[in-house]
Design a protein around this motif. Structure first.
Motif, PDB file in Angstrom:
ATOM      1  N   GLY A 174       0.764  -1.065   0.051  1.00 25.08           N
ATOM      2  CA  GLY A 174       0.224  -0.003   0.050  1.00 25.08           C
ATOM      3  C   GLY A 174       0.820   1.319   0.026  1.00 25.08           C
ATOM      4  N   LEU A 175       1.852   1.053   0.866  1.00 27.82           N
ATOM      5  CA  LEU A 175       2.926   2.356   0.894  1.00 27.82           C
ATOM      6  C   LEU A 175       3.456   2.686  -0.417  1.00 27.82           C
ATOM      7  CD1 LEU A 175       4.319   2.237   4.439  1.00 27.82           C
ATOM      8  CD2 LEU A 175       2.741   3.774   3.517  1.00 27.82           C
ATOM      9  N   ALA A 176       3.850   1.664  -1.000  1.00 33.55           N
ATOM     10  CA  ALA A 176       4.475   1.569  -2.405  1.00 33.55           C
ATOM     11  C   ALA A 176       3.513   2.744  -3.469  1.00 33.55           C
ATOM     12  CB  ALA A 176       4.776   0.276  -3.181  1.00 33.55           C
ATOM     13  N   ALA A 177       2.227   2.053  -3.472  1.00 32.99           N
ATOM     14  CA  ALA A 177       1.344   2.764  -4.261  1.00 32.99           C
ATOM     15  C   ALA A 177       0.848   4.033  -3.886  1.00 32.99           C
ATOM     16  CB  ALA A 177       0.036   2.061  -4.396  1.00 32.99           C
ATOM     17  N   ASP A 178       0.928   4.243  -2.484  1.00 34.47           N
ATOM     18  CA  ASP A 178       0.965   5.915  -1.817  1.00 34.47           C
ATOM     19  C   ASP A 178       2.122   6.683  -2.084  1.00 34.47           C
ATOM     20  OD1 ASP A 178      -1.724   4.958  -0.853  1.00 34.47           O
ATOM     21  OD2 ASP A 178      -0.649   4.307   1.022  1.00 34.47           O
ATOM     22  N   HIS A 200      -5.691 -11.426   4.189  1.00 36.59           N
ATOM     23  CA  HIS A 200      -5.036 -10.459   5.037  1.00 36.59           C
ATOM     24  C   HIS A 200      -4.095  -9.407   4.276  1.00 36.59           C
ATOM     25  CE1 HIS A 200      -5.994 -13.719   7.716  1.00 36.59           C
ATOM     26  NE2 HIS A 200      -6.107 -12.865   8.535  1.00 36.59           N
ATOM     27  N   VAL A 201      -3.273  -9.843   3.477  1.00 35.68           N
ATOM     28  CA  VAL A 201      -2.461  -9.219   2.388  1.00 35.68           C
ATOM     29  C   VAL A 201      -3.106  -8.161   1.858  1.00 35.68           C
ATOM     30  CG1 VAL A 201      -0.586  -8.902   0.821  1.00 35.68           C
ATOM     31  CG2 VAL A 201      -0.593 -10.783   2.357  1.00 35.68           C
ATOM     32  N   ALA A 202      -4.376  -8.586   1.047  1.00 34.71           N
ATOM     33  CA  ALA A 202      -5.122  -7.714   0.426  1.00 34.71           C
ATOM     34  C   ALA A 202      -5.891  -6.652   1.232  1.00 34.71           C
ATOM     35  CB  ALA A 202      -6.347  -8.710  -0.502  1.00 34.71           C
ATOM     36  N   VAL A 203      -6.368  -7.087   2.278  1.00 34.23           N
ATOM     37  CA  VAL A 203      -7.162  -6.270   3.141  1.00 34.23           C
ATOM     38  C   VAL A 203      -6.074  -5.009   3.553  1.00 34.23           C
ATOM     39  CG1 VAL A 203      -8.235  -5.789   5.502  1.00 34.23           C
ATOM     40  CG2 VAL A 203      -8.946  -7.780   4.015  1.00 34.23           C
ATOM     41  N   THR A 208      -4.374   0.597   3.148  1.00 29.99           N
ATOM     42  CA  THR A 208      -3.338   1.606   3.277  1.00 29.99           C
ATOM     43  C   THR A 208      -3.494   2.493   2.365  1.00 29.99           C
ATOM     44  OG1 THR A 208      -1.739  -0.134   4.167  1.00 29.99           O
ATOM     45  CG2 THR A 208      -0.873   1.722   3.299  1.00 29.99           C
ATOM     46  N   VAL A 209      -3.830   2.078   1.054  1.00 31.42           N
ATOM     47  CA  VAL A 209      -4.447   2.869  -0.176  1.00 31.42           C
ATOM     48  C   VAL A 209      -5.103   3.849   0.053  1.00 31.42           C
ATOM     49  CG1 VAL A 209      -4.800   2.888  -2.545  1.00 31.42           C
ATOM     50  CG2 VAL A 209      -2.998   1.259  -1.789  1.00 31.42           C
ATOM     51  N   LEU A 210      -6.373   3.415   0.699  1.00 30.16           N
ATOM     52  CA  LEU A 210      -7.623   4.076   0.883  1.00 30.16           C
ATOM     53  C   LEU A 210      -7.318   5.201   1.837  1.00 30.16           C
ATOM     54  CD1 LEU A 210     -10.358   1.614   0.661  1.00 30.16           C
ATOM     55  CD2 LEU A 210      -9.811   3.188  -0.861  1.00 30.16           C
TER      56      LEU A 210
END
Length: 402
Positions: A174-178, A200-203, A208-210
């Motif tokens: 998520g932080l990579a995309a952020d 769990h990884v997907a959630v 994190t992205v949202l």
């Protein structure tokens, strides 16, 4: 480990320092975007047009994720140059951390490499050496903190998957995309996780992205139009070599990059070659991008090294050296733009084909730790079909019993 056994790491550290000094004169070419953008985000709510949560709607040219602006806000308080020199050193250190993390991932997933350290050291030294040349261009000459963070978090996500830490893996993805939206091409790593960990990884990735992007969208729906920002379609781009002759970025291009990157990544996971997801995701970006900036190559070299260390039965830096030659060295000796575009296209195509079509006997085991839990949850295990147990089951079980 003795100094004698780690000489190649010291050599890479000195090599990074050499290229830092080479690129520093006239460096920080793009750092002003980070200094200006972070100032607008944190102090620009009263600017005209407004910054703050209206940043991306009002300044679509700032194609930089909010996490990168947070990092820039910290760095620009160091020194009188808006933190440019501090950022250059920090991003150089991040490149060395990336190499160390990849080497550690290789040893953890493939302890057999310790019995033949020459192949491991040669690949880290040669593949890491060419990677650092371009990484320093990204970090010191251009100063693109967003790309640096996206690639660093992607490697940390790989490390977390290997450590069987789904929450941390999702957080890092998520932080990579952020940090940089094109890092969404690394999402197939979610599918690389063992089935019982995948949700769990997907959630954690989605949350994190949202958490980073949703406040901007809610405050100003115009944020969504920022993705339509266009750049010049360079004469030497792979996009032109594909026959797309528009002057700027086609309207479909960004989504096509993500679609192709994710599609190839999913195919790699299905073929038990998840180690190539980074290479395939960045390759899709390069093939369909109208730009030809040198710093794009850093991600491709990182993906190549990840594949060579984790995905090949015997590590050899063939992908790294081919990518470095085709995308970094060639523009220095070839002046014909269409030829460069064709070379750029075919370099990525051949690297991609090499990953996906390589005979399985030349590839390393594709299972991640935690796959034993999949086997236990498989109904076939209840019926006693032990032949379907993953090859890593005994090793994982032994590690958990220590």
């Amino acid at each position: 480990m003795s100094l004698r056994g780690t000489w190649y790491r010291w050599a890479l550290g000195l090599w990074a320092l050499v290229w830092l000094l080479v690129y520093m004169p006239g460096g920080g070419y793009s750092w002003h975007y980070f200094a200006h953008g972070s100032a607008l985000l944190f102090d620009g709510s009263g600017a005209s047009p407004a910054g703050g949560l209206h940043l991306y709607a009002n300044y679509p040219g700032l194609q930089i994720g909010p996490v990168a602006f947070v990092g820039a806000q910290v760095l620009r308080s160091i020194g009188s140059d808006n933190g440019m020199v501090a950022a250059q050193f920090a991003m150089t250190a991040a490149g060395l951390l990336v190499l160390h993390t990849l080497e550690r991932c290789a040893v953890l997933t493939r302890p057999d490499l310790l019995r033949r350290p020459t192949a491991l050291r040669r690949t880290v030294l040669l593949g890491g050496g060419v990677f650092l040349v371009v990484w320093e261009s990204l970090s010191v000459h251009y100063g693109h903190l967003d790309d640096v963070l996206a690639l660093l978090f992607a490697v940390l996500a790989v490390r977390a998957l290997i450590a069987d830490s789904p929450a941390l893996a999702g957080l890092c993805l998520g932080l990579a995309a952020d940090s940089k939206p094109w890092a969404l091409a690394f999402l197939p790593l979610v599918l690389a996780a063992p089935r019982v960990r995948r949700r769990h990884v997907a959630v954690y990735t989605a949350a994190t992205v949202l958490l980073a992007w949703l406040p901007f969208v809610i405050a100003d729906p115009g944020t969504l139009t920022a993705a339509q920002y266009t750049i010049v379609n360079e004469p030497s781009s792979a996009l032109r070599a594909l026959g797309v002759a528009t002057a700027g970025t086609p309207s479909w291009d960004r989504m096509a990059q993500l679609g192709l990157g994710c599609g190839l990544g999913v195919l790699a996971v299905v073929r038990r070659r998840w180690q190539a997801v980074l290479l395939l995701g960045v390759g899709a970006r390069i093939v369909l991008d109208p730009g030809v900036y040198d710093y794009y190559t850093a991600g491709l070299l990182l993906g190549a090294l990840c594949w060579e260390l984790l995905g090949l039965q015997r590590p050899v830096p063939v992908w790294s050296l081919a990518a470095f030659t085709g995308l970094h060295l060639a523009p220095g000796v070839i002046g014909d733009a269409p030829v460069l575009g064709t070379l750029r296209l075919w370099t990525v195509v051949l690297l991609t084909a090499g990953v996906l079509l390589l005979p399985q006997r030349w590839c390393a085991e594709g299972e991640l730790p935690g796959s034993a839990a999949d086997a236990i949850a498989d109904p076939a295990m209840v019926s006693g079909d032990v032949h379907r147990l993953p090859k890593r089951f005994d090793m994982v079980s032994a590690e958990r019993s220590d």
